[in-house]
Design a protein around this motif. Structure first.
Motif, PDB file in Angstrom:
ATOM      1  N   ASN A 272       9.107 -17.881  -2.970  1.00  9.97           N
ATOM      2  CA  ASN A 272       9.261 -17.161  -1.828  1.00  9.97           C
ATOM      3  C   ASN A 272       9.497 -15.706  -2.140  1.00  9.97           C
ATOM      4  OD1 ASN A 272       8.762 -19.225   0.089  1.00  9.97           O
ATOM      5  ND2 ASN A 272      10.869 -20.104  -0.358  1.00  9.97           N
ATOM      6  N   GLY A 273       9.407 -15.229  -3.388  1.00  9.61           N
ATOM      7  CA  GLY A 273       9.689 -13.766  -3.466  1.00  9.61           C
ATOM      8  C   GLY A 273       8.520 -13.430  -4.663  1.00  9.61           C
ATOM      9  N   VAL A 274       8.958 -12.601  -5.569  1.00  6.47           N
ATOM     10  CA  VAL A 274       8.207 -11.698  -6.220  1.00  6.47           C
ATOM     11  C   VAL A 274       8.293 -12.070  -7.736  1.00  6.47           C
ATOM     12  CG1 VAL A 274       7.372  -9.242  -6.786  1.00  6.47           C
ATOM     13  CG2 VAL A 274       8.137  -9.908  -4.648  1.00  6.47           C
ATOM     14  N   LEU A 275       7.063 -12.316  -8.567  1.00  6.36           N
ATOM     15  CA  LEU A 275       7.181 -12.442  -9.971  1.00  6.36           C
ATOM     16  C   LEU A 275       6.374 -11.116 -10.531  1.00  6.36           C
ATOM     17  CD1 LEU A 275       7.578 -14.033 -12.504  1.00  6.36           C
ATOM     18  CD2 LEU A 275       5.392 -15.084 -12.178  1.00  6.36           C
ATOM     19  N   MET A 276       7.102 -10.250 -11.222  1.00  4.20           N
ATOM     20  CA  MET A 276       6.427  -8.994 -11.923  1.00  4.20           C
ATOM     21  C   MET A 276       6.444  -9.369 -13.423  1.00  4.20           C
ATOM     22  SD  MET A 276       7.763  -5.712 -12.722  1.00  4.20           S
ATOM     23  CE  MET A 276       6.488  -4.268 -13.219  1.00  4.20           C
ATOM     24  N   LEU A 277       5.162  -9.178 -13.778  1.00  3.10           N
ATOM     25  CA  LEU A 277       5.292  -9.289 -15.233  1.00  3.10           C
ATOM     26  C   LEU A 277       4.764  -7.921 -15.805  1.00  3.10           C
ATOM     27  CD1 LEU A 277       3.101 -12.382 -16.096  1.00  3.10           C
ATOM     28  CD2 LEU A 277       5.523 -12.210 -15.754  1.00  3.10           C
ATOM     29  N   ASP A 278       5.588  -7.149 -16.290  1.00  2.00           N
ATOM     30  CA  ASP A 278       5.326  -6.042 -17.113  1.00  2.00           C
ATOM     31  C   ASP A 278       4.864  -5.999 -18.226  1.00  2.00           C
ATOM     32  OD1 ASP A 278       5.393  -2.994 -16.829  1.00  2.00           O
ATOM     33  OD2 ASP A 278       7.571  -2.804 -17.114  1.00  2.00           O
TER      34      ASP A 278
ATOM     35  N   PRO B 118      13.819 -13.324  -3.826  1.00  4.54           N
ATOM     36  CA  PRO B 118      13.931 -13.147  -5.251  1.00  4.54           C
ATOM     37  C   PRO B 118      12.908 -12.339  -5.986  1.00  4.54           C
ATOM     38  CG  PRO B 118      12.948 -15.360  -4.964  1.00  4.54           C
ATOM     39  CD  PRO B 118      13.470 -14.876  -3.543  1.00  4.54           C
ATOM     40  N   PHE B 119      13.447 -11.465  -7.189  1.00  2.00           N
ATOM     41  CA  PHE B 119      12.165 -10.786  -7.914  1.00  2.00           C
ATOM     42  C   PHE B 119      12.668 -11.040  -9.233  1.00  2.00           C
ATOM     43  CE2 PHE B 119      11.504  -6.858  -9.849  1.00  2.00           C
ATOM     44  CZ  PHE B 119      10.196  -6.394  -9.511  1.00  2.00           C
ATOM     45  N   ARG B 120      11.680 -11.430  -9.888  1.00  2.15           N
ATOM     46  CA  ARG B 120      11.862 -11.980 -11.328  1.00  2.15           C
ATOM     47  C   ARG B 120      11.084 -11.132 -12.166  1.00  2.15           C
ATOM     48  NH1 ARG B 120      16.054 -15.310 -12.088  1.00  2.15           N
ATOM     49  NH2 ARG B 120      15.265 -15.741 -14.037  1.00  2.15           N
ATOM     50  N   LYS B 121      11.449 -10.778 -13.145  1.00  3.02           N
ATOM     51  CA  LYS B 121      10.917  -9.582 -14.070  1.00  3.02           C
ATOM     52  C   LYS B 121      11.231 -10.233 -15.634  1.00  3.02           C
ATOM     53  CE  LYS B 121      10.413  -4.876 -15.506  1.00  3.02           C
ATOM     54  NZ  LYS B 121      11.002  -3.611 -15.201  1.00  3.02           N
ATOM     55  N   PRO B 122      10.266 -11.392 -16.029  1.00  6.78           N
ATOM     56  CA  PRO B 122      10.621 -11.804 -17.199  1.00  6.78           C
ATOM     57  C   PRO B 122      10.109 -10.855 -18.418  1.00  6.78           C
ATOM     58  CG  PRO B 122       8.614 -13.014 -16.284  1.00  6.78           C
ATOM     59  CD  PRO B 122       9.454 -12.196 -15.248  1.00  6.78           C
ATOM     60  N   HIS B 123      10.809 -11.003 -19.504  1.00  4.47           N
ATOM     61  CA  HIS B 123      10.264 -10.234 -20.768  1.00  4.47           C
ATOM     62  C   HIS B 123       8.857 -10.680 -21.355  1.00  4.47           C
ATOM     63  CE1 HIS B 123      10.468  -8.419 -24.912  1.00  4.47           C
ATOM     64  NE2 HIS B 123      10.868  -7.533 -24.020  1.00  4.47           N
TER      65      HIS B 123
ATOM     66  N   LYS C 176       4.143   2.754 -12.723  1.00  7.91           N
ATOM     67  CA  LYS C 176       3.756   1.497 -12.357  1.00  7.91           C
ATOM     68  C   LYS C 176       5.051   0.677 -12.366  1.00  7.91           C
ATOM     69  CE  LYS C 176       1.723   0.780 -16.370  1.00  7.91           C
ATOM     70  NZ  LYS C 176       2.005   2.062 -16.894  1.00  7.91           N
ATOM     71  N   THR C 177       6.020   0.447 -13.240  1.00 10.04           N
ATOM     72  CA  THR C 177       7.352  -0.139 -13.147  1.00 10.04           C
ATOM     73  C   THR C 177       8.128   0.235 -11.793  1.00 10.04           C
ATOM     74  OG1 THR C 177       7.150  -0.640 -15.588  1.00 10.04           O
ATOM     75  CG2 THR C 177       9.180  -1.020 -14.288  1.00 10.04           C
ATOM     76  N   MET C 178       8.195   1.675 -11.776  1.00  8.94           N
ATOM     77  CA  MET C 178       9.143   1.947 -10.536  1.00  8.94           C
ATOM     78  C   MET C 178       8.526   1.453  -9.193  1.00  8.94           C
ATOM     79  SD  MET C 178      10.022   6.217 -11.340  1.00  8.94           S
ATOM     80  CE  MET C 178      10.924   6.147  -9.840  1.00  8.94           C
ATOM     81  N   LEU C 179       7.105   1.701  -8.972  1.00 13.15           N
ATOM     82  CA  LEU C 179       6.481   1.201  -7.874  1.00 13.15           C
ATOM     83  C   LEU C 179       6.749  -0.477  -7.768  1.00 13.15           C
ATOM     84  CD1 LEU C 179       3.240   3.188  -8.312  1.00 13.15           C
ATOM     85  CD2 LEU C 179       4.696   3.325  -6.199  1.00 13.15           C
ATOM     86  N   ALA C 180       6.456  -0.903  -8.805  1.00 13.56           N
ATOM     87  CA  ALA C 180       6.665  -2.475  -8.556  1.00 13.56           C
ATOM     88  C   ALA C 180       8.120  -2.895  -8.309  1.00 13.56           C
ATOM     89  CB  ALA C 180       6.136  -3.278  -9.739  1.00 13.56           C
ATOM     90  N   SER C 181       9.133  -2.310  -8.912  1.00  9.22           N
ATOM     91  CA  SER C 181      10.375  -2.628  -8.671  1.00  9.22           C
ATOM     92  C   SER C 181      10.926  -2.428  -7.490  1.00  9.22           C
ATOM     93  CB  SER C 181      11.364  -1.971  -9.657  1.00  9.22           C
ATOM     94  OG  SER C 181      11.355  -0.663  -9.636  1.00  9.22           O
ATOM     95  N   ARG C 182      10.354  -1.648  -6.590  1.00  9.89           N
ATOM     96  CA  ARG C 182      11.015  -1.330  -5.364  1.00  9.89           C
ATOM     97  C   ARG C 182      10.152  -2.062  -4.078  1.00  9.89           C
ATOM     98  NH1 ARG C 182      12.167   2.818  -8.437  1.00  9.89           N
ATOM     99  NH2 ARG C 182      13.581   4.183  -7.841  1.00  9.89           N
ATOM    100  N   LEU C 183       9.301  -3.134  -4.579  1.00 12.04           N
ATOM    101  CA  LEU C 183       8.854  -3.919  -3.710  1.00 12.04           C
ATOM    102  C   LEU C 183       9.453  -4.598  -2.752  1.00 12.04           C
ATOM    103  CD1 LEU C 183       5.891  -4.911  -2.387  1.00 12.04           C
ATOM    104  CD2 LEU C 183       5.628  -6.536  -4.403  1.00 12.04           C
ATOM    105  N   PRO C 184      10.624  -5.273  -3.169  1.00 17.65           N
ATOM    106  CA  PRO C 184      11.596  -6.000  -2.694  1.00 17.65           C
ATOM    107  C   PRO C 184      12.251  -5.311  -1.266  1.00 17.65           C
ATOM    108  CG  PRO C 184      11.886  -6.498  -4.825  1.00 17.65           C
ATOM    109  CD  PRO C 184      11.131  -5.294  -4.779  1.00 17.65           C
ATOM    110  N   SER C 185      12.313  -4.154  -1.314  1.00 17.39           N
ATOM    111  CA  SER C 185      12.510  -3.016  -0.356  1.00 17.39           C
ATOM    112  C   SER C 185      11.806  -3.127   0.959  1.00 17.39           C
ATOM    113  CB  SER C 185      12.906  -1.730  -0.627  1.00 17.39           C
ATOM    114  OG  SER C 185      11.999  -1.045  -0.914  1.00 17.39           O
TER     115      SER C 185
END
Length: 498
Positions: A290-296, A260-265, A218-227
């Motif tokens: 204007n970017g991505v907010l990812m909540l893991d 931007p790609f934000r991934k807060p704890h 899941k995290t690997m897939l989401a972290s590559r979204l900005p590409s």
């Protein structure tokens, strides 16, 4: 005998800088130094910094009554950027520098005890304020302060001693993003359905929730979204950079067009996610603008923090209300989330049995909350890959091919919307018109909505998804096939109902 001088400064309010008139009055009376006009603690501390800086640069601190008024008085002033305009006002009022120097432009800067001028957070916001006021920006030399903005002239001041000669620097610095190799989807073998879902999400800026056991990717897939996202436009880049400038963070990536790609704890508080504090600072939803907010580990976030995101996800902005007024921050972002299905993480796994009770599973998933899930356009169950597929890393669909599909879909969508005269996000009526469903397809949509017991919001989400899928195929009408695929991304096994 009384002498006065007025200097233009500014204060931050949200992501905007508002002009402030710094009025300096020096008169006979008991020596003192007072700052009035709703200044916070950092503004009041300017008195000691200004005193030390003037003496360090060979200027005289007048042994008179000094009153500094920050107008308008009803506006609360924050930050150390008033050091420079206050010092310039005192020097001009006492005749130690040419009074014309005080009218050079909009002054902003913090003073060191040796009299050097330091940059302050929000220089981009101050620059836009100076441009709108048709004044040069007088500030400390820095890469952020030197970003080229059309219609703005800058004067860089290294120390107070520069005010004697008026020899200012005017050079503009090049802003270059850090050289970091982007992650690529080719590193992930398999998960073709998940890649298709992420491509659709990127094409239509849809939210996506992925749920699956630990190590499923899941995290690997989401972290590559900005590409696979398109670069920022010039307007978007400046909008994003201003937010980072106000927050005191590096904005060079945004000015270079990187989203931007934000991934807060998951321990983040409500104020950390939506903004807050004193002075008010933008939160993660605004830093992801204007970017991505990812909540893991979505279910591990505090329930109050998650529910506070519901309004920004729909409105595209955050309004924080305080006793002295309201502050608005932009917050238009793509929402990507990942979560385990239960406390042990293996509920629904094909190989490893789940050790949780049904009550524990329901309680764990209920932390996310139905209203928030209803606002997420796409939901996806991620299964663990067999070892053979994991070892085949490097052979999956690469980001370049996925990105081509995203760019083509967005280009077709822009053409379609421009043809219909649409600006901004479509309203439900406009969306229905743009889908142009046939009678049979519309009746199919109605039957599926009734069988799935969809809310009005969910039905519109399905239509938006179907319209994006049609844009990726570059066809003008939404068909039954597009609607079926959209329903497939809304139907979900992750949340239990029994």
């Amino acid at each position: 005998m009384e002498s006065q001088c007025s200097v233009v400064g500014a204060t931050l309010r949200g992501v905007n800088a508002l002009p402030v008139e710094v009025e300096v009055s020096i008169s006979n009376g008991m020596p003192g130094f007072a700052i009035v006009g709703m200044g916070d603690a950092s503004v009041q501390e300017s008195r000691e910094r200004v005193r030390a800086a003037l003496r360090s640069n060979g200027f005289a601190m007048p042994a008179s009554k000094i009153v500094v008024n920050l107008a308008p008085s009803a506006l609360r002033k924050t930050g150390s950027g008033f050091d420079l305009p206050i010092a310039v006002g005192i020097l001009a009022a006492t005749g130690q520098i040419d009074p014309a120097m005080a009218r050079l432009g909009l002054f902003v800067g913090e003073l060191s005890l040796e009299g050097f001028v330091r940059p302050v957070p929000g220089l981009l916001a101050y620059a836009l304020c100076a441009r709108d006021a048709r004044l040069p920006l007088v500030c400390a030399p820095s890469a952020e302060g030197g970003i080229a903005i059309e219609g703005l002239r800058r004067l860089f001041v290294e120390s107070l001693a520069t005010m004697r000669t008026g020899s200012f620097e005017t050079s503009v610095h090049d802003v270059r993003p850090p050289c970091v190799a982007p992650l690529d989807y080719k590193d992930i073998a398999g998960h073709d359905m998940a890649k298709r879902a992420l491509q659709i999400a990127a094409a239509g800026e849809h939210g996506l929730l992925m749920m699956g056991p630990p190590g499923s990717g899941k995290t690997m897939l989401a972290s590559r979204l900005p590409s696979i996202l398109p670069p920022l436009s010039q307007t978007e880049a400046l909008e994003t950079a201003v937010i980072y400038s106000v927050a005191g963070e590096d904005e060079s990536f945004a000015l270079a067009g990187v989203r931007p790609f934000r991934k807060p704890h998951h321990s983040s508080t409500l104020a950390g996610l939506v903004g807050g504090g004193s002075p008010i600072r933008p939160g993660e939803v605004s830093l992801a603008h204007n970017g991505v907010l990812m909540l893991d580990e979505l279910a591990e976030f505090k329930t109050s923090a998650l529910q506070g995101m519901r309004q920004p996800m729909e409105a595209g902005h955050v309004v924080l209300t305080r006793a002295d007024g309201s502050v608005e921050f932009p917050a238009r972002f793509m929402f990507i989330a990942a979560s385990n299905p239960c406390p042990c993480g293996y509920f629904g796994d094909d190989e490893r049995p789940c050790m949780c009770t049904a009550r524990q599973v329901r309680s764990y998933q209920a932390r996310i909350g139905g209203p928030l899930i209803d606002r997420i356009d796409m939901r996806l169950d991620i299964r663990r890959l067999p070892p053979r597929r994991v070892l085949a890393t490097g052979g999956g669909a690469d980001s370049a091919s996925l990105r081509e599909g995203v760019l083509a879909a967005r280009e077709y969508s822009s053409w379609r919307r421009a043809k219909a005269g649409l600006i901004g996000r479509e309203e439900p009526r406009q969306l229905v018109e743009q889908c142009a469903l046939s009678g049979d397809d519309e009746r199919f949509l109605e039957r599926m909505s009734e069988s799935q017991q969809l809310s009005g919001r969910s039905l519109i989400c399905v239509l938006r998804l179907a319209r994006t899928i049609a844009d990726m195929a570059q066809v003008p009408r939404v068909t039954k096939d597009h609607v079926c695929e959209a329903f497939g991304f809304r139907a979900w096994e992750g949340v239990t109902t029994s």
